[in-house]
Design an enzyme around this catalytic site. Structure first.
Site, PDB file in Angstrom:
ATOM      1  N   GLY A 131      -1.102   3.905   8.290  1.00  0.00           N
ATOM      2  CA  GLY A 131      -1.953   4.071   7.127  1.00  0.00           C
ATOM      3  C   GLY A 131      -1.108   4.365   5.903  1.00  0.00           C
ATOM      4  O   GLY A 131      -0.085   5.059   5.986  1.00  0.00           O
TER       5      GLY A 131
ATOM      6  N   ILE B 167       3.285  12.392  10.991  1.00  0.00           N
ATOM      7  CA  ILE B 167       3.555  13.364  12.060  1.00  0.00           C
ATOM      8  C   ILE B 167       5.045  13.696  12.001  1.00  0.00           C
ATOM      9  O   ILE B 167       5.875  12.801  12.081  1.00  0.00           O
ATOM     10  CB  ILE B 167       3.212  12.783  13.443  1.00  0.00           C
ATOM     11  CG1 ILE B 167       1.796  12.215  13.457  1.00  0.00           C
ATOM     12  CG2 ILE B 167       3.393  13.833  14.524  1.00  0.00           C
ATOM     13  CD1 ILE B 167       1.473  11.447  14.738  1.00  0.00           C
TER      14      ILE B 167
ATOM     15  N   GLU C 127      11.477   9.519   8.482  1.00  0.00           N
ATOM     16  CA  GLU C 127      10.333  10.187   9.125  1.00  0.00           C
ATOM     17  C   GLU C 127       9.163   9.232   9.302  1.00  0.00           C
ATOM     18  O   GLU C 127       8.460   9.261  10.322  1.00  0.00           O
ATOM     19  CB  GLU C 127       9.890  11.379   8.256  1.00  0.00           C
ATOM     20  CG  GLU C 127       8.799  12.222   8.855  1.00  0.00           C
ATOM     21  CD  GLU C 127       9.236  12.902  10.151  1.00  0.00           C
ATOM     22  OE1 GLU C 127      10.061  13.815  10.097  1.00  0.00           O
ATOM     23  OE2 GLU C 127       8.767  12.487  11.219  1.00  0.00           O
TER      24      GLU C 127
ATOM     25  N   LYS D  59       9.959   2.348  18.289  1.00  0.00           N
ATOM     26  CA  LYS D  59       9.824   3.763  17.927  1.00  0.00           C
ATOM     27  C   LYS D  59      10.448   4.653  18.995  1.00  0.00           C
ATOM     28  O   LYS D  59      11.118   5.642  18.704  1.00  0.00           O
ATOM     29  CB  LYS D  59       8.346   4.101  17.726  1.00  0.00           C
ATOM     30  CG  LYS D  59       7.739   3.389  16.517  1.00  0.00           C
ATOM     31  CD  LYS D  59       6.222   3.493  16.514  1.00  0.00           C
ATOM     32  CE  LYS D  59       5.609   2.823  15.303  1.00  0.00           C
ATOM     33  NZ  LYS D  59       4.138   2.668  15.431  1.00  0.00           N
TER      34      LYS D  59
ATOM     35  N   THR E   8       0.837  -1.211   0.000  1.00  0.00           N
ATOM     36  CA  THR E   8       0.000   0.000   0.000  1.00  0.00           C
ATOM     37  C   THR E   8       0.870   1.258   0.000  1.00  0.00           C
ATOM     38  O   THR E   8       0.612   2.198  -0.747  1.00  0.00           O
ATOM     39  CB  THR E   8      -0.877   0.022   1.269  1.00  0.00           C
ATOM     40  OG1 THR E   8      -1.376  -1.290   1.501  1.00  0.00           O
ATOM     41  CG2 THR E   8      -2.026   0.991   1.120  1.00  0.00           C
TER      42      THR E   8
ATOM     43  N   VAL F 109       8.356   6.535  12.559  1.00  0.00           N
ATOM     44  CA  VAL F 109       7.704   6.870  13.829  1.00  0.00           C
ATOM     45  C   VAL F 109       6.586   7.855  13.544  1.00  0.00           C
ATOM     46  O   VAL F 109       6.825   8.936  13.013  1.00  0.00           O
ATOM     47  CB  VAL F 109       8.695   7.507  14.826  1.00  0.00           C
ATOM     48  CG1 VAL F 109       7.999   7.781  16.162  1.00  0.00           C
ATOM     49  CG2 VAL F 109       9.923   6.641  15.025  1.00  0.00           C
TER      50      VAL F 109
END
Lengths: 438, 438
Positions: free
Chosen positions: B304, B138, B131, B207, B14, B134
């Site tokens: 996601g 964000i 990036e 993380k 995905t 984690v």
């Protein structure tokens, strides 16, 4: 070994002094992060004699900002004087035209002259960094400029003024009036003696104009921002918001619509469950809606010497690392003119509070006037000011009525309320507050 | 005109497919932001035949990740296969050793081999950006690496696992058991068939190890993280938290103490008023405490496809712009060994829930045992499971008792509770949950 970055600082107030201190105390970390040293070599400020609690020995004192901006011994000009005009404007322009990089916390300067300054930076190859101009240490500029580089932004909105949020928080939590809370804010140093710039929304508007440019690739244009302040907000609006599942915040909202870019600052009802609704006191927050991804919210201190200095130093470190981002994210040639969406065509839900002279008659009149404008009512609440008891005199006392509309257009609401006023069924002017859904 | 950045992508699930799509559809914006084009020139994945809803014509299909990593035609290797071992590890190493830049979303790889990979990046001059590893979109890595460049961080903590936060939110809001909520999370695709990695805290620990390294300049060390999961949490803990002014979250916390760096993952009581307490459902959030500045909290989607791809593309854009940050913020030679603060010396408040066989006797025994360990009690609540009515049988039924302690040490709590258990005044094992103040 790369030579250290030589920094000149104009303005040595709380922020400027803290920047000098951070660069000194964090020297090793900054050098590690940047790959080179960072050194403050020259400064200027209004008073040389003022005590600042920071050691300025070994740093050249330059007679004025312009001399510092064009000083051959500096690579990076840090402007912390403030104000949209001179000396800040001329000095920043001169530094950029001399090929130097500029770091500034000056929102007014950027909102008014940002495009011109970005052009100068682009032409001469310097960086123009301004993280501290919006939300102090909250990394909102970096997030819009770099963090969401590949994601289209559909909306950016936030609480950008700590003074207003402090006042609204106190009003909400203690049931106080705007005037009382403003007085407290002034006493605590959160509001200026002349509070208009904050409470009338202009500070928020300047910051919003900068965010909108970064978010949408438009030319920064403070004049495109519709502005309303919070001085008309009454404790009963905050109570009603609470009853209806909302909180009341002064938001700056920039949103892409079919009619152009809407940029607006106004008191706003936000759902209690939203991240932005949780933000209390002087804290600031920005929410970014990116295409296809859930919202990102950044929360933190929007002002304060240490928080502002933190952002300024991070910007200087980026300059030291050789980062030359486009000031507004895109090259100047890609920035479009702001297609301003007219406020009359704003679409959304509305909160309307009015004083009915006679409830049944007023309800009927309002329903008719709203129906004429095709506005649907989501809820209507008649609030008894004295718990519903009839006044002892038997005389009709105005009754507060609160309406929540489904999404409609601003001009429809304005027309309907003008008609209601002409009907003479209400006392005074209706209070109208826009609702922003998350 | 600078030549476009040539990208190779390994892994076309995905996220990978969305990265290809974003680079294609956002080409002009990305080129504007980066100062050069970005082009996906080669890909590899397990199945060439699989339908991915994205146009791969004109993109070379390479037979395996290693061949792609060392492909002379690519500048930037994007690793989206996952897993701490091969093929991801070898391929990323090979790409870095070949002087290429690497972008990855692979937290497991970084938590386990981050230091080695950062060394390879530093030695050969490539970037190593992660990036997306984690908190997906964000911008927490960028904020710690660049946004707070000049500010010492004292603590970083957050909700880093959406599955756990979804389960705890459902348990809190609907009074359901852990098992019921886990089943729902699995049905909705928020939890794996084998949920242990998420619910036992290991995902959060990986993380956290990455964030701790960036925050404190220590060598990334997943093994230094103390880990407890959420499977022992009962609905009564969430009810008690609510009564006491807290919310219960699975937090990853890294904090600088006099004894070293504490890195811990465990269910945590956080004040309801804190930003982190507002974060519900699958949303993630990270709070950063910087020296002298109020906390900064970043909230958004932690997983996601679109959110992860957004961060991956931003990382690629940084590579295109020529940004070469130190992977963990500082040069390798500046990274210190993690001085692990022993969990037994953790200092903080505690929530303790136990089942008293006989309330007056138990209360006295507990008070004695806690006093022996110099633990002060902030509050004690005896909760009647049946509204306080004595059981019809007259037989003593175990009574839930909840204690909140003032700040104390972990080992004192452990010793006191071991003694209480030896006293045989309670049924079963006590529930112990740490309190984190904001």
């Amino acid at each position: 070994m790369v030579a250290p970055l030589k920094v000149g600082i104009a303005g040595l107030g709380t922020v400027g002094a803290e920047v000098v201190r951070l660069i000194e105390t964090q020297a090793r970390v900054l050098a590690g992060r940047s790959g080179r040293g960072i050194r403050v070599v020259a400064v200027t400020a209004r008073s040389k004699a003022k005590k600042r609690g920071v050691d300025l020995r070994g740093i050249e004192w330059v007679r004025d900002p312009m001399a510092l901006a064009t000083h051959p011994g500096i690579d990076c000009f840090v402007e912390l004087m403030g104000g949209a005009g001179d000396p800040a404007l001329s000095a920043v322009e001169a530094a950029l035209n001399a090929g130097k990089s500029v770091v500034t916390a000056n929102k007014a300067l950027l909102a008014k002259h940002g495009l011109k300054l970005a052009k100068a930076a682009e032409k001469h190859g310097g960086a123009l960094n301004f993280e501290a101009a919006v939300g102090a240490a909250i990394p909102v500029i970096k997030t819009l400029r770099e963090g969401l580089a590949g994601t289209g932004v559909t909306r950016v909105y936030g609480i950008l003024n700590g003074t207003c949020n402090y006042i609204l928080t106190r009003m909400e939590q203690e049931g106080l009036s705007f005037a009382e809370c403003l007085k407290d804010a002034q006493r605590l140093g959160y509001a200026e003696a002349n509070p208009s710039f904050d409470v009338d929304g202009h500070d928020t508007a300047q910051k919003l104009a900068i965010l909108a440019s970064l978010a949408f690739g438009t030319k920064v244009a403070q004049s495109a921002v519709y502005v309303e302040g919070i001085s008309s907000i009454a404790p009963e609006d905050l109570r009603a918001a609470d009853d209806l599942g909302y909180r009341l915040k002064l938001l700056g909202v920039a949103v892409r619509t079919a009619k152009g870019i809407e940029q607006r600052v106004h008191p706003t009802m936000v759902p209690k469950s939203s991240s932005i609704a949780q933000v209390m006191g002087v804290t600031n927050a920005v929410t970014i809606d990116g295409e296809g991804i859930p919202p990102i919210t950044l929360v933190g201190p929007g002002a304060g010497g240490a928080a502002t200095a933190s952002a300024v130093v991070a910007d200087i470190a980026d300059v030291a690392r050789g980062i030359r981002a486009n000031p507004f994210g895109r090259p100047i040639s890609h920035l479009r003119d702001t297609k301003k969406a007219p406020m009359e065509r704003h679409e959304g839900g509305y909160y309307i509070r009015l004083l009915a002279r006679d409830f049944p008659g007023t309800a009927a009149a309002i329903a008719t006037r709203l129906a004429e404008q095709k506005i649907s009512i989501e809820s209507i609440v008649q609030r008894h000011p004295n718990g519903g008891a009839a006044p002892a005199s038997g005389k009709a006392v105005p009754v507060p009525v609160i309406l929540i509309t489904y999404a409609t257009h601003e001009d429809a609401v304005r027309r309907a309320l003008a008609a209601v006023q002409r009907d003479k069924v209400i006392s005074g002017r209706p209070q109208v507050i826009r609702i922003e859904k998350n």
